[in-house]
Design a protein around this motif. Structure first.
Motif, PDB file in Angstrom:
ATOM      1  N   UNK A 215       0.575  -1.241  -0.097  1.00  0.00           N
ATOM      2  CA  UNK A 215      -0.231   0.002  -0.137  1.00  0.00           C
ATOM      3  C   UNK A 215       0.755   1.262  -0.240  1.00  0.00           C
TER       4      UNK A 215
ATOM      5  N   UNK B   9      -4.599   1.171   0.369  1.00  0.00           N
ATOM      6  CA  UNK B   9      -4.287   2.124   1.806  1.00  0.00           C
ATOM      7  C   UNK B   9      -4.801   1.383   2.798  1.00  0.00           C
ATOM      8  N   UNK B  10      -3.552   0.856   3.705  1.00  0.00           N
ATOM      9  CA  UNK B  10      -3.618   0.045   4.676  1.00  0.00           C
ATOM     10  C   UNK B  10      -4.454   1.361   5.964  1.00  0.00           C
ATOM     11  N   UNK B  11      -5.364   0.536   6.283  1.00  0.00           N
ATOM     12  CA  UNK B  11      -6.473   1.514   6.619  1.00  0.00           C
ATOM     13  C   UNK B  11      -6.696   0.766   8.623  1.00  0.00           C
TER      14      UNK B  11
END
Lengths: 215, 215, 215, 215
Positions: free
Chosen positions: B40, B65-67
């Protein structure tokens, strides 16, 4: 704080595109959601991993899911010790304040956190045992799961541990008095899933986690 | 564990729809992401609130995205005390293992967690002061923000505190040695946003948070 | 080589502006992309035409698309004859080395190459028939497309040929053994689009190209 | 042709966003460009690599650059043999039909094609020597460049070969009679650049390529 940077331009452009289309088409719904407050039907606990998209998988729109995402979709045991527990706070808010009807824990295959836990517990990652390793200390939550998979054939252990990450979390959820009470009174149901991120399949735990069945 | 329930049928049906369309159309990408691992570009820290959808706003697909999502998009200060810190574990994994280039904190208007913090700090919610309140103890992170807004006109305080929830998190992020080192070496940039969930606008902090400008 | 000139100043100035803004804001991402290698999700084949900007249309940033651009977005048939085939080399690299998940051929309206091909095939541009005409010999790839549109009403032929430039390329792509194998195994998907450069619309081929539908 | 797939949804959404913003704001310019035809000021030859974005670097808008992108930004020697030469067709169209004023060859660091050529020429990649390797046969264009760098220290050879990929292309451009004529009459200028994709710098060849200077 001279540390802040402006958003990369490609994200600004995409945002303006979203604003002019998805937002514009749904502005009445967004405004109503804002004014009346959220009333999500379910809480989802899933991993931070960029490859796990529960809103896509379940076609969820704004307002449907209250979502907590952490490393390896873990829930720690109930511990009202006055310290900071972000996951427990999210669960408390969802169950007590929002009164969600479902609480769904979604694990996934190829989880870096689970792989790290397996390495740590099997002695292959001593750096994760250090006190200063936030990932290591967080993955301690999954140690009881490791004990249940460590006697399986080596090649099956990580996949089994990915499922344990969900089952241990469900077990820990039931140690929260308000979760247990809501489940027992029929106001809340718990669900245990694992998403195979390569094949797009969803496995659901049955018989208390003794069987996993593709839905 | 007789506590597990089968997934509600409306979710099963939507999942099957997703599998037959979005998954089927992108199976090659999903398989590749699974086999080669995620990479990401950014970590996003946002609220669990069901009305905040950063992937929609930024047109982000699987893998981008790392969320991490928690109540009120908060980051606690660096505390390598050997206890469980889920947020700190997520940040450590994103910055140290995944080496994300951007870390974006996205706050939002009408945040229940921030409103609760304001009530607690102003004396209107004594139950949140209790040791057993997970939400209260979690919102303690935002107390330094309350101190900065408490002398504003009453009607402006909650909105200001929503912005403080982002700024306090940015400040706390800089207490993590590996975050500070990555920011100072130019390998990581930090971004502070607030999403107005009614109007769909995005405000960005400038000048270290002294100004918020609509992008 | 006294043939080299310094870059025109207006470009130098714009470059310095980009370096101080877009690059500076994203330097961490650029360095990471450089060090870890590209991993684009899709290959795009589009025309050299200055009016076709697929990265803008799709909000794509550095690292997302592997892009080959030639006259009229054409793919020649598979011909492993030991001669130089730039388009085939790009496809081989994208599919075999980078393992892109999607291959998108983007045609466009008002294509000078397609108009030239129509003129050549209908006898109106004998100079393009000459052995020394690089454009003419390149547009030979589209002759099978001309045969399929030549009996349409005259005023519809060029637009139909613009679509054929995409469909012939898709057909030729499937003559590459490694493309066919990747498509059949589900590792690669093919997409056929035409961009109306005046109206900004995108048409997508359905039913194997028998229908074109605005997306 | 049952081989066509619908465009991934995240791209469809981003496209709709672009249409509602960038296109809508510039529709008069897009329509005028469509109706009056393109009149680009420069042709750019750059690599397919997803990390090379000349339109961003030079702030170029629709209509400014006629862009050909192939593996390693190579131009083959003039060869009017009646066979298909996509790069030569693009150059012919740009110089003869569009009468561009500048022709800019943009190389870049970390080029997979150049690295492959170096491996092939130094004996480390015999598979690229095979007749059926499209990448190998395409990179044959750069063999004269390899001969000029092969006696440098080993660690300098690939970077030098990246520059040769630009210089060999410029040399080959001058073998096209219409390019040479346009350069000699002052109607066309040639430019040789290398983009360092990690640092965002641009190097420009001076003194016929004997020196490379950062601009």
């Amino acid at each position: 704080m001279q540390t802040l940077s402006p958003l990369p331009q490609y994200l600004t452009k995409r945002y303006h595109g979203w604003k002019a289309t998805s937002y514009a088409e749904n502005s009445s719904w967004f405004r109503r959601l804002a004014n009346e407050g959220q009333r999500p039907r379910a809480m989802v606990i899933s991993c931070c991993d960029s490859r796990v998209h529960v809103t896509s998988i379940f076609g969820a729109d704004s307002g449907e899911f209250f979502i907590h995402r952490n490393i390896a979709n873990l829930v720690p045991p109930y511990a009202p010790d006055g310290l900071q527990h972000g996951t427990s706070a999210a669960i408390e808010y969802a169950v007590q304040a929002l009164k969600v009807a479902h609480l769904i824990v979604v694990g996934h295959t190829r989880c870096g956190g689970v792989a790290g836990c397996h390495a740590m517990c099997s002695g292959a990652a001593p750096e994760l045992e250090e006190k200063t390793s936030f990932v290591g200390r967080w993955m301690d939550i999954l140690r009881p799961g490791y004990d249940r998979v460590k006697d399986l054939p080596a090649e099956d252990q990580v996949a089994a541990l990915e499922r344990e990450a969900v089952l241990v979390s469900i077990e820990n959820l039931m140690t929260f008095p308000f979760v247990r009470a809501a489940v027992e009174s029929g106001e809340l149901s718990l669900h245990a899933l694992v998403n195979d991120i390569a094949e797009g399949t969803l496995l659901q735990a049955e018989e208390g986690g003794r069987r996993w069945v593709q839905i």
